[in-house]
Every structure is written in C-alpha cells, then in structure tokens.
Scaffold this motif. Structure first.
Motif, PDB file in Angstrom:
ATOM      1  N   TYR A  92       1.481  10.892   1.844  1.00 13.83           N
ATOM      2  CA  TYR A  92       1.429  10.251   0.718  1.00 13.83           C
ATOM      3  C   TYR A  92       2.459   9.621   0.182  1.00 13.83           C
ATOM      4  O   TYR A  92       3.596  10.133   0.141  1.00 13.83           O
ATOM      5  N   SER A  93       2.466   8.461  -0.397  1.00 15.15           N
ATOM      6  CA  SER A  93       3.336   7.741  -1.155  1.00 15.15           C
ATOM      7  C   SER A  93       3.201   7.148  -2.325  1.00 15.15           C
ATOM      8  O   SER A  93       2.091   6.612  -2.636  1.00 15.15           O
ATOM      9  N   GLU A  94       3.994   7.640  -3.440  1.00  9.01           N
ATOM     10  CA  GLU A  94       3.670   7.590  -4.550  1.00  9.01           C
ATOM     11  C   GLU A  94       3.616   5.921  -4.912  1.00  9.01           C
ATOM     12  O   GLU A  94       4.785   5.408  -4.713  1.00  9.01           O
ATOM     13  N   GLY A  98     -14.297  -5.943   3.150  1.00  6.12           N
ATOM     14  CA  GLY A  98     -13.946  -5.735   1.921  1.00  6.12           C
ATOM     15  C   GLY A  98     -13.594  -4.234   1.351  1.00  6.12           C
ATOM     16  O   GLY A  98     -13.680  -3.501   2.453  1.00  6.12           O
ATOM     17  N   GLN A  99     -12.918  -3.915   0.357  1.00  2.00           N
ATOM     18  CA  GLN A  99     -12.501  -2.619   0.282  1.00  2.00           C
ATOM     19  C   GLN A  99     -13.656  -1.686   0.167  1.00  2.00           C
ATOM     20  O   GLN A  99     -13.199  -0.429   0.401  1.00  2.00           O
ATOM     21  N   ASN A 100     -14.655  -1.929  -0.159  1.00  2.12           N
ATOM     22  CA  ASN A 100     -15.843  -1.069  -0.420  1.00  2.12           C
ATOM     23  C   ASN A 100     -17.070  -1.946   0.018  1.00  2.12           C
ATOM     24  O   ASN A 100     -17.812  -2.186  -0.900  1.00  2.12           O
ATOM     25  N   ILE A 132       0.726  -1.335  -0.227  1.00  2.00           N
ATOM     26  CA  ILE A 132       0.137   0.069   0.041  1.00  2.00           C
ATOM     27  C   ILE A 132       1.010   1.243  -0.062  1.00  2.00           C
ATOM     28  O   ILE A 132       0.631   2.282  -0.495  1.00  2.00           O
ATOM     29  N   ARG A 133       1.976   1.223   0.875  1.00  3.63           N
ATOM     30  CA  ARG A 133       2.979   2.517   0.883  1.00  3.63           C
ATOM     31  C   ARG A 133       4.299   1.803   0.670  1.00  3.63           C
ATOM     32  O   ARG A 133       4.545   0.683   0.878  1.00  3.63           O
ATOM     33  N   GLU A 134       5.154   2.738   0.198  1.00  7.05           N
ATOM     34  CA  GLU A 134       6.595   2.372   0.016  1.00  7.05           C
ATOM     35  C   GLU A 134       7.181   1.836   1.352  1.00  7.05           C
ATOM     36  O   GLU A 134       7.734   0.475   1.263  1.00  7.05           O
ATOM     37  N   VAL A 159     -11.856   9.540   4.519  1.00  6.84           N
ATOM     38  CA  VAL A 159     -12.251  10.837   4.011  1.00  6.84           C
ATOM     39  C   VAL A 159     -11.094  11.172   3.084  1.00  6.84           C
ATOM     40  O   VAL A 159     -11.366  11.710   1.998  1.00  6.84           O
ATOM     41  N   GLN A 160      -9.994  11.010   3.337  1.00  7.16           N
ATOM     42  CA  GLN A 160      -8.565  11.117   2.715  1.00  7.16           C
ATOM     43  C   GLN A 160      -8.315  12.405   2.638  1.00  7.16           C
ATOM     44  O   GLN A 160      -6.732  12.917   2.608  1.00  7.16           O
ATOM     45  N   SER A 161      -9.155  13.402   2.530  1.00 10.36           N
ATOM     46  CA  SER A 161      -8.677  14.829   2.223  1.00 10.36           C
ATOM     47  C   SER A 161     -10.157  15.607   2.520  1.00 10.36           C
ATOM     48  O   SER A 161     -11.005  15.374   2.123  1.00 10.36           O
ATOM     49  N   THR A 219     -11.532   7.490  10.528  1.00 11.03           N
ATOM     50  CA  THR A 219     -11.395   7.722   9.201  1.00 11.03           C
ATOM     51  C   THR A 219     -10.118   7.437   8.935  1.00 11.03           C
ATOM     52  O   THR A 219      -9.118   7.104   9.842  1.00 11.03           O
ATOM     53  N   ASP A 220      -9.447   7.684   7.686  1.00 12.64           N
ATOM     54  CA  ASP A 220      -8.358   7.564   7.144  1.00 12.64           C
ATOM     55  C   ASP A 220      -8.043   8.790   6.453  1.00 12.64           C
ATOM     56  O   ASP A 220      -8.870   9.381   5.698  1.00 12.64           O
ATOM     57  N   ILE A 221      -6.707   9.365   6.568  1.00 18.05           N
ATOM     58  CA  ILE A 221      -6.445  10.674   5.954  1.00 18.05           C
ATOM     59  C   ILE A 221      -5.042  10.649   5.167  1.00 18.05           C
ATOM     60  O   ILE A 221      -4.139   9.877   5.839  1.00 18.05           O
TER      61      ILE A 221
HETATM   62  N1  SAH Z   1     -10.542   0.548   0.608  1.00 15.11           N
HETATM   63  C1  SAH Z   1     -10.338   1.283   1.613  1.00 15.11           C
HETATM   64  C2  SAH Z   1      -8.812   1.308   2.140  1.00 15.11           C
HETATM   65  C3  SAH Z   1      -7.684   0.988   1.695  1.00 15.11           C
HETATM   66  S1  SAH Z   1      -6.130   1.168   1.897  1.00 15.11           S
HETATM   67  C4  SAH Z   1     -10.864   2.900   1.371  1.00 15.11           C
HETATM   68  O1  SAH Z   1     -11.164   3.123   0.308  1.00 15.11           O
HETATM   69  O2  SAH Z   1     -11.137   3.704   2.315  1.00 15.11           O
HETATM   70  C5  SAH Z   1      -6.012   1.989   3.455  1.00 15.11           C
HETATM   71  C6  SAH Z   1      -5.640   3.382   3.579  1.00 15.11           C
HETATM   72  O3  SAH Z   1      -4.348   3.588   3.193  1.00 15.11           O
HETATM   73  C7  SAH Z   1      -6.505   4.237   2.637  1.00 15.11           C
HETATM   74  O4  SAH Z   1      -7.615   4.758   3.060  1.00 15.11           O
HETATM   75  C8  SAH Z   1      -5.494   5.445   2.620  1.00 15.11           C
HETATM   76  O5  SAH Z   1      -5.758   6.306   3.373  1.00 15.11           O
HETATM   77  C9  SAH Z   1      -4.141   4.652   2.545  1.00 15.11           C
HETATM   78  N2  SAH Z   1      -3.525   4.751   1.448  1.00 15.11           N
HETATM   79  C10 SAH Z   1      -3.791   3.932   0.066  1.00 15.11           C
HETATM   80  N3  SAH Z   1      -2.824   4.438  -0.663  1.00 15.11           N
HETATM   81  C11 SAH Z   1      -1.938   5.137  -0.206  1.00 15.11           C
HETATM   82  C12 SAH Z   1      -0.926   5.891  -0.767  1.00 15.11           C
HETATM   83  N4  SAH Z   1      -0.446   5.738  -2.034  1.00 15.11           N
HETATM   84  N5  SAH Z   1      -0.052   6.658  -0.003  1.00 15.11           N
HETATM   85  C13 SAH Z   1      -0.421   6.964   1.482  1.00 15.11           C
HETATM   86  N6  SAH Z   1      -1.525   6.473   1.707  1.00 15.11           N
HETATM   87  C14 SAH Z   1      -2.273   5.520   1.073  1.00 15.11           C
END
Ligand code: SAH
Ligand code: SF4
Ligand code: F3S
Length: 440
Positions: A337-339, A200-202, A50-52, A265-267, A303-305
């Motif tokens: 954020y991790s590309e 599930g992812q969603n 998911i992240r580096e 929410v992410q942002s 939440t996730d941000i």
């Molecule tokens: N399916 C879920 C979450 C999947 S991954 C959703 O849609 O919410 C879990 C969390 O990792 C995500 O909600 C996001 O906040 C984080 N995430 C995903 N990709 C990322 C990235 N490239 N860089 C940083 N955080 C990331």
C-alpha cells in the motif's frame, strides 16, 4: 523548427493506448514520431500516479532529460497523463525544464500547447471532461506488423476505492460510442491485427445509451468478437462487484473471447475490503470465482493484491493468503500500500502498517503466488492449446513465442511459422515464467 516527437509512456495499458491518441493528434499537426530521444524537438512523458514509486521513477527520468535540455534549450518537454493531472502547476515549480502540462482529457489541445511553449510560455491544460472519449481519433498504431492492440472503451472511474487516485486524475466514468469501437476493431482487423484488448477501469459498468438502445459490456464484447472469428478479444479490468453472469455466458459461447479474467481482489479480509470501499465481501468474491469456474471451466483467473493497507492485522493478512490458496490464481500483480494524497484513505485512515511489515507480508504473498503460478503451469503439461504466435523468443532465435487463450506464454520451436499464425501446441514442460511445447 524541429517537429520530431518522442513519447515515453509509464503506467497502465490505458496510458499506452493514450500515447497512440497523442501521437495521432500531433501527427495531424505535422509532428512525426521518432524512437531516438536525441533527435526530438518535443519530448512528451505520459505519466502515472498510482503509487509513490511510479511518480518517483518519473522524477528521476526528468533529471536525466535535464542534460538534453541543457545542451539544446529549444527542446520542449511536456508531462501528460495522471501525474500531470495530479500535480498541476506545482510541477512547473518543482522541475524547471517542464514546458507543457496536459491532463488525460486535454490531448486534443496538445498542438496548441506546443505552439505556446515554442513561443516561450509555459502551457497548461488540466481540465477534466465529462464526455471526452477521443472516439473519433484513430490511434497511431504500430504499422510494423503489430498483431496486438488496445482499444479504450471507457474513460475515468466512479468507484472511489479509498486508496485509489484514478478517479481524481482521470475524472468521471464515461463510455465510448460502440459504433466507434466496432469501427476501430474492423480497421485493426483489416490491417492484420489478431488480438484486441478492450480497456476500462471497470469494464463491467460499460453502458452506452442511444435513443432507446442500451449497449452493455456483454453486448459490446460479443459484437467485437463477431467482427472476425480469427480475432482474439481480451478485456481488462473486471470488478468483482459488477461482473455479470451474462458476461460469463457470452465468453463461454464465443470461442474467440479469451479464457482469462483479471479480477482484482485487493484483500482477502472483508473488514479491509470495506475500508477500501470495494463493494464486496470475501464471500462475494468466492461466489464470483465459483461462477467463473462453473460457466467457463477452462478460464484462467488473475488478480491484484494490495498488502499492508491501513489497520491490516496479521489475521487480515492470513485471510488474504487463504483466499489466494482457495482461488488458485494463475497470476497476480502484488503491491504494498502506498498512500496517495487526497484520496479518502489518506484523509480518513492512518497509514499505520510499518514499512518492514508491509514488505514482509508482500514477500509472503509473492512467494505463495510463485508456487500457485507454478502449479497452474504444471497443470497444463500434456494438454494442447491454440497459441497465437507473437514473434521470436528472446532466448533462442529458432524458437517462437505466443500466448494461449488463458494468457500464458508458450515457447516452442516453429520453423516456417510467423507472427500472427495460430498453431496447436502440445505442452511438454514449463519454467517459472513460461510453458514449453511443440507444434502438433
Ligand atoms: N481499475 C482497476 C485497477 C486500477 S489500478 C481495478 O479496480 O481493479 C491497478 C492496481 O493498482 C489496483 O488493482 C491496485 O491493486 C493497485 N493500486 C491502486 N492504488 C494503489 C495504492 N494506493 N497503493 C498500492 N497499490 C495500489
Ligand atoms: Fe481505482 Fe477502484 Fe476505480 Fe479501480 S475501480 S480505478 S481501484 S477507484
Ligand atoms: Fe497510472 Fe493513470 Fe493508469 S495513475 S495506472 S496511468 S490510469
């Protein structure tokens, strides 16, 4: 040959559940799981991309495992899961100790892959499937008095959030047959489990069509909740663009569906949300939160941000902070954020927020969330909650720990009570991480 199987799991709850599927597939072929890596004939690392830094952790771990393999060249090392899917054969070139690579839809093939590896060949299966849900495989649940289990109800993701690697490594979304989910829930209840989390992812886009019968997520969760009223049902993850009023009403009328919604929410900036391809605006998110608060007043929300996404300005960041204050999240996972190579953001947008700014913004949101989390806990002082006991507290042997329906951890003295018991606890105090109380 040594059929001791050691599995190490990284990443999300989905991977934890998948490791149980892997253990079960391997058990059918005579492999038995061990907890001690030094006894293993085969080591499987179930990985995350998911992240580096998630991948970096696995590279580091592989370096440690190298020395085991140097001592005993017969040990088979396999990489399964998302990183295996993402890097494919490239892994074999980068790390010579790897014998097996199996993507998330290839676990039925693992015994055959292991056989190939025993014969000295590198074995790879990274085929993604449109229909694999492992619905007929009974996962190898913890038999040592486990009370909490995960049930994957769907796999993959169709959402294509621009930053996210999941759709590439887990493939297209597919929902699992509800009958197999209900059967698994029933089995777990009979084995003494008290809490099930549907994964599930969603989850809000769960849909299973059989003849003219359509099962949506709110139907499914209500059926699972009705399996046994003493069973707690949780679910994750909800998506702000898809969470429905029907689901909220279903939660409200079923007391054993937990009062907790994880709604990433992410942002807080609509402009950034659009670049992320999330499919909702800041205002849409506000209206979802209002609907939750109206329909389920005692619901907690987490939440996730992601901070420092491409082009994020100070104003965008301020909007995230103000959204957090408004929503008063009870809990949050926060990331910079991790590309991820190959994603839409990596292809089309520039990762242009400098690392030190990402970090500063991340620290700001973490410190705001710490104060919101504290406030949320202080708010519970003086109230009584039903707590599902999970075991003894790590800190003190005569205290028990458990969680409220809202998913908050509670520590309380509890002689005579044991794992799996429901108790009513009056909250008297809190720390930054837990509520403290006594049984009444
Ligand atoms: N399916 C879920 C979450 C999947 S991954 C959703 O849609 O919410 C879990 C969390 O990792 C995500 O909600 C996001 O906040 C984080 N995430 C995903 N990709 C990322 C990235 N490239 N860089 C940083 N955080 C990331
Ligand atoms: Fe990734 Fe978005 Fe799917 Fe979640 S919904 S897994 S963030 S693509
Ligand atoms: Fe990681 Fe794969 Fe889960 S990338 S977060 S283990 S779906």
């Amino acid at each position: 040959m040594n059929k001791n199987l050691y599995i190490e799991t990284y990443g999300c709850q989905m991977n934890i559940a998948d490791s149980e599927v892997i253990a079960s597939v391997m058990a059918e072929h005579g492999y038995s799981q061990v907890q001690d890596i030094t006894r293993a004939g085969i080591i499987l690392i179930n990985t995350c991309s998911i992240r580096e830094n998630a991948e970096q952790k696995i590279w580091n771990r592989l370096k440690e495992i190298r020395s085991l393999k140097r001592k005993n060249r017969k040990i088979i090392v396999g990489l399964t899961g998302c990183m295996a899917e993402r890097l494919k054969e490239e892994l074999l070139e980068k790390e010579l100790i790897i014998d097996i690579i199996a993507g998330p839809d290839a676990y039925r093939d693992l015994p055959a892959l292991a056989k190939e590896a025993e014969n000295g060949r590198k074995a790879v299966n990274i085929t993604l499937s449109r229909c694999e849900t492992y619905s007929d495989i009974s996962p190898a649940y913890d038999e040592n008095g486990g009370i909490s289990a995960f049930i994957p109800i769907m796999r993959g993701c169709n959402n294509m959030c621009s930053y996210c690697v999941v759709p590439y490594v887990r493939g297209a979304e597919r929902s699992r047959d509800p009958d197999s989910i209900l059967k698994e829930a029933g089995d777990l209840v009979r084995r003494g489990f008290r809490e099930i989390t549907l994964l599930g992812q969603n989850v809000d886009s769960y849909k299973y069509i059989s003849g003219n019968q359509v099962t949506e997520f709110h139907h499914l969760i209500e059926k699972v909740a009705m399996t046994d009223r003493l069973l707690r049902v949780r679910f994750t993850t909800s998506h702000p663009k898809d969470i429905s009023q029907e689901l909220l009403r279903t939660i409200a009328r079923n007391e054993n569906i937990c009062r907790h919604i994880h709604l990433p929410v992410q942002s807080g900036s609509s402009r950034i949300l659009q670049l992320m391809n999330r499919g909702y605006t800041r205002e849409d998110y506000f209206s979802r939160i209002s609907a939750i608060r109206n329909i389920i007043p005692d619901c907690s929300i987490s939440t996730d941000i992601i901070t420092g996404f491409c082009t994020e300005t100070e104003e965008d960041h301020e909007e995230t902070l103000s959204l957090m204050k408004w929503a008063e999240f009870d809990f949050a996972y926060m990331f910079r954020y991790s590309e991820r190579p190959g994603t839409r953001a990596a292809r089309r947008l520039k990762d242009d927020v400098p690392e030190e700014i990402k970090l500063r913004r991340l620290n700001e949101i973490i410190s705001l969330q710490n104060s919101l989390s504290k406030k949320s806990k202080r708010h519970d002082i003086g109230k009584v909650f039903e707590v599902l006991t999970e075991g003894f507290s790590k800190r003190s042997a005569d205290s028990l720990t458990g969680r409220t329906s809202q998913n908050k951890v509670v520590v309380f003295p509890g002689s005579g009570k044991k794992k799996g018991d429901y108790v009513n606890v009056l909250i008297e105090d809190c720390t930054s991480a837990t509520l403290k109380g006594r049984i009444i």
